[in-house]
Motif scaffolding. Sequence first.
Motif, PDB file in Angstrom:
ATOM      1  N   TRP A   1       0.692  -1.224  -0.014  1.00  0.00           N
ATOM      2  CA  TRP A   1       0.152   0.000  -0.101  1.00  0.00           C
ATOM      3  C   TRP A   1       0.901   1.297   0.026  1.00  0.00           C
ATOM      4  O   TRP A   1       0.220   2.247  -0.157  1.00  0.00           O
TER       5      TRP A   1
ATOM      6  N   ARG B   1      -0.650  -2.077 -10.539  1.00  0.00           N
ATOM      7  CA  ARG B   1      -0.516  -1.825  -8.891  1.00  0.00           C
ATOM      8  C   ARG B   1      -1.948  -2.379  -8.462  1.00  0.00           C
ATOM      9  O   ARG B   1      -1.977  -3.291  -7.499  1.00  0.00           O
ATOM     10  N   GLU B   2      -2.940  -2.467  -9.407  1.00  0.00           N
ATOM     11  CA  GLU B   2      -3.974  -3.392  -8.730  1.00  0.00           C
ATOM     12  C   GLU B   2      -4.157  -4.755  -8.769  1.00  0.00           C
ATOM     13  O   GLU B   2      -4.550  -5.653  -8.018  1.00  0.00           O
ATOM     14  N   GLN B   3      -3.021  -5.268  -9.702  1.00  0.00           N
ATOM     15  CA  GLN B   3      -2.793  -6.695  -9.364  1.00  0.00           C
ATOM     16  C   GLN B   3      -1.847  -7.203  -8.470  1.00  0.00           C
ATOM     17  O   GLN B   3      -1.943  -8.153  -7.702  1.00  0.00           O
TER      18      GLN B   3
ATOM     19  N   SER C   1      -4.811  -4.852  -4.099  1.00  0.00           N
ATOM     20  CA  SER C   1      -6.160  -4.516  -4.264  1.00  0.00           C
ATOM     21  C   SER C   1      -6.811  -5.135  -3.013  1.00  0.00           C
ATOM     22  O   SER C   1      -6.921  -6.176  -2.590  1.00  0.00           O
ATOM     23  N   THR C   2      -7.640  -4.238  -2.461  1.00  0.00           N
ATOM     24  CA  THR C   2      -8.411  -4.716  -1.153  1.00  0.00           C
ATOM     25  C   THR C   2      -9.885  -5.355  -1.793  1.00  0.00           C
ATOM     26  O   THR C   2     -10.628  -5.879  -0.880  1.00  0.00           O
ATOM     27  N   THR C   3     -10.401  -4.909  -3.037  1.00  0.00           N
ATOM     28  CA  THR C   3     -11.734  -5.252  -3.567  1.00  0.00           C
ATOM     29  C   THR C   3     -11.666  -6.397  -4.385  1.00  0.00           C
ATOM     30  O   THR C   3     -12.711  -7.323  -4.583  1.00  0.00           O
ATOM     31  N   GLN C   4     -10.331  -6.852  -5.009  1.00  0.00           N
ATOM     32  CA  GLN C   4     -10.398  -7.779  -5.993  1.00  0.00           C
ATOM     33  C   GLN C   4      -9.009  -8.784  -5.630  1.00  0.00           C
ATOM     34  O   GLN C   4      -8.334  -8.368  -4.979  1.00  0.00           O
TER      35      GLN C   4
ATOM     36  N   SER D   1      -5.718 -10.443  -5.621  1.00  0.00           N
ATOM     37  CA  SER D   1      -4.358  -9.774  -6.003  1.00  0.00           C
ATOM     38  C   SER D   1      -3.204 -10.564  -5.299  1.00  0.00           C
ATOM     39  O   SER D   1      -3.618 -11.523  -4.693  1.00  0.00           O
TER      40      SER D   1
END
Length: 79
Positions: free
Chosen positions: A30, A49-51, A54-57, A59
């Motif tokens: 983070w 960065r999302e891969q 990520s707190t929602t998907q 990763s």
Amino acid sequence: MIKRFLVLIIAGLLLMPGKVSADEGMWLPWQMDEALMQRMQAMGLNLTREQIFSTTQPSLLHAIVSIGGCTAEMISPEG
């Protein structure tokens, strides 16, 4: 023998460069800012960065294995 060893150590320290820099480190997911992501992608990183975080998907954050309070790693036959 000890005097020779000390002389070698002192000579080695005197011959070391004045400025040493390492382009590596360990960052918390983070805390990875855009500049760091661009540097890592310039060095060959193919993830967004999302891969990574990520707190929602799903990763890489969700792929960290914890055993008894310590992290673990799994290495494929391809390395």
